[in-house]
Design an enzyme around this catalytic site. Structure first.
Site, PDB file in Angstrom:
ATOM      1  N   LYS A  31       0.018   4.361  12.546  1.00 45.33           N
ATOM      2  CA  LYS A  31      -0.799   4.900  11.459  1.00 45.33           C
ATOM      3  C   LYS A  31      -1.644   6.093  11.900  1.00 45.33           C
ATOM      4  O   LYS A  31      -2.254   6.066  12.966  1.00 45.33           O
ATOM      5  CB  LYS A  31      -1.757   3.814  10.935  1.00 45.33           C
ATOM      6  CG  LYS A  31      -1.083   2.680  10.176  1.00 45.33           C
ATOM      7  CD  LYS A  31      -2.135   1.697   9.661  1.00 45.33           C
ATOM      8  CE  LYS A  31      -1.524   0.403   9.148  1.00 45.33           C
ATOM      9  NZ  LYS A  31      -0.845   0.577   7.856  1.00 45.33           N
ATOM     10  N   GLY A  73       0.938  -7.464   7.060  1.00 45.11           N
ATOM     11  CA  GLY A  73      -0.059  -7.015   8.010  1.00 45.11           C
ATOM     12  C   GLY A  73      -0.720  -8.195   8.681  1.00 45.11           C
ATOM     13  O   GLY A  73      -0.152  -8.843   9.571  1.00 45.11           O
TER      14      GLY A  73
END
EC number: 4.3.3.6
Lengths: 296, 215
Positions: A83, A237
């Protein structure tokens, strides 16, 4: 024979095509990456803290340490994603230099630019971006995103926002399909998206890139529900490594994603998984703590 | 559950009689892209996730995807054994990318415990080009399919490192690395014709399916 061409749209979007029907798992250590690969993840998302911890610990959340990303890439053979902050094009340059397979320009991290997203066309590495509705998805695709994930509300274990976003995107696509040409000009204006992309969606009845669901998926049934609602695959996640038995839960979510339309299989894989992540109801989150509202 | 995808894309007059029944292994990956190409070529297409669904087809495509996942799911859900038997019995099978890996007799750079179905007398190396940054598209000469080159997309693709006496090379890259092979009713490519609008590999495969169905 022509010179091989890297970084084309077909090559970038193509990797997402190959991930379809699969589960992408957040991991914070090489050990977790190994568990994810062994459980049947199609890819892993390398990060320093899962969203549930970012949420509870607070502070500014940034790109992960390159050493951590290197260690995870070295541990597994499936694709590794990482990310970057929204608008932080230098973090994205670093991730491309680290040779990650996909860059997630993610609202889970603290935004670096409250006006501009990254110009993703200028990268060889493909990008996945979050969206809560069709207009947002098409703006990201216009900027060069090669894959979209609906945002949900990361780190909650509450799937309701993921449901809302995938339903919203699907219903907006269905509305476009029934419109005439002249109506599509207005639709493009209202969606705040380029007319050419709006027309393409109206004609094909789907996004021009793969659409995964993310944010709050915690159980095999959650994953299967997202698939039944039209997702091409799911991101999980905090849901796996914040649960009681990550190995078993990870494998169960993979199986439920493949057999998403078979309740007998989903029932079978849901047995004996131990505790799911505790979770937070999205309704109890104060507005400043809602990650899905980051990005525009 | 079998999903038939052909109705909308196949001409009315030629439907029932000519279309061979072709399955696409639908455990994970880009199986819908293969299904659309095959349906467009007149095949009666179904998705295969269970042994009963495999038993109902005259040919099978193993799509692109993550080979370690397709392997794991095929064993967990009892498909690997029937798939091996079907391949040994002469079922025509076409594998792209992960599908080529599944068809190879020997794998290099597989994850611990990963198995292939086998059938192709080749050694295949997984992720042979490196990370996604090294994924590419190029033009490829495939003499068996005619003069016009094939636009080939390689996505973290495998290559055939060595070819045994029973397998035949159909295409190689400029540097000599082998990326398409066949052996009897089996066909394997490192790349993905299903996402480029290239239909000749699927036609070639369907001719194998039709020939076997007639015999």
């Amino acid at each position: 024979m022509t010179v091989p061409e890297t970084g084309s749209s077909r090559v970038k979007r193509g990797l997402a095509e190959m991930l379809k029907g699969g589960v992408i798992m957040d991991v914070v250590t090489p050990e977790q990456a190994r568990i994810a690969e062994d459980a049947g993840a199609v890819a892993v998302m390398a990060l320093e803290r899962v969203p549930a911890d970012i949420r509870s610990q607070g502070g500014v959340a940034r790109m992960s340490d390159p050493d951590l990303i290197d260690a995870i890439i070295a541990e597994v053979s499936i694709p590794v994603m990482a990310k970057a902050r929204i608008g932080h094009f230098v973090e994205a340059q670093v991730l491309q230099a680290l040779d990650v397979d996909y860059i997630d320009e993610s609202e889970v991290l603290s935004p670096a630019d409250y006006v501009n997203h990254i110009d993703k066309w200028s990268f060889n590495t493909p990008f996945v971006c979050g969206a809560t509705n069709l207009g947002e998805a098409l703006r990201r695709i216009n900027e060069g995103a090669a894959m979209i994930r609906s945002k949900g509300e990361a780190g909650t274990g509450d799937v309701s926002e993921a449901t809302k976003h995938i339903r919203k995107i699907s219903s907006e696509i269905n509305q476009l399909k029934s419109m005439t040409r002249d109506e599509l000009y207005v639709a493009a204006k209202e969606l705040q998206a380029p007319y050419e992309l709006v027309l393409e969606v109206a004609e094909t009845g789907k996004l021009p890139v793969v659409l995964f669901v993310a944010g709050g998926v915690a159980t095999p049934a959650d994953a299967a529900m997202m698939m039944q609602l039209g997702a091409d695959g799911v991101f999980v996640g905090s849901g796996i490594f914040k649960s009681g038995n990550p190995e078993a839960r990870a494998a169960a979510v993979v199986k439920a994603t493949t057999f998403y339309d078979d309740p007998a299989v989903i029932a079978d894989v849901s047995r004996g998984l131990g505790e799911a992540m505790v979770g937070i109801n999205v309704a109890d989150l104060a507005a400043p703590h809602r990650l899905a509202e980051r990005g525009w | 559950m079998t999903t038939t995808l052909r109705e909308e894309s196949v001409g009315a007059g030629e439907r029932a009689a000519s279309g061979p029944r072709v399955g696409v292994l639908a455990l994970q990956g880009d199986f819908r892209e293969h299904a659309h190409v095959l349906a467009g070529l007149g095949a009666e297409v179904s998705l295969v996730r269970r042994p009963t669904e495999l038993a109902a087809v005259d040919g099978l495509v193993i799509p692109g995807g993550e080979s370690s996942v397709i392997d794991k799911l095929s064993r967990t859900f009892g498909l690997a054994g029937p798939l091996r038997e079907a391949i040994a019995g002469g079922l025509p099978v076409y594998g792209t990318c992960a599908g080529l890996i599944m068809l190879a007799d020997t794998l290099l750079d597989a994850i611990a415990g990963q198995q292939s179905l086998g059938g192709l007398d080749v050694v295949v190396r997984r992720n042979a080009f490196g990370s996604q940054n090294q994924s590419f598209e190029t033009e490829l000469d495939v003499p068996a399919l005619g003069v016009a080159p094939v636009r080939a997309v390689f996505i973290r693709g495998p290559v055939v490192e060595s070819v045994g006496p029973d397998a035949t090379v159909l295409a190689s890259l400029a540097d000599g690395r082998v990326v398409a092979v066949e052996q009897g009713n089996l066909l394997g490519t490192s790349f993905h014709p299903e996402i480029t609008g290239e239909h000749r590999f699927h036609e070639y495969f369907l001719s194998k399916v039709r020939a076997r169905a007639r015999s």
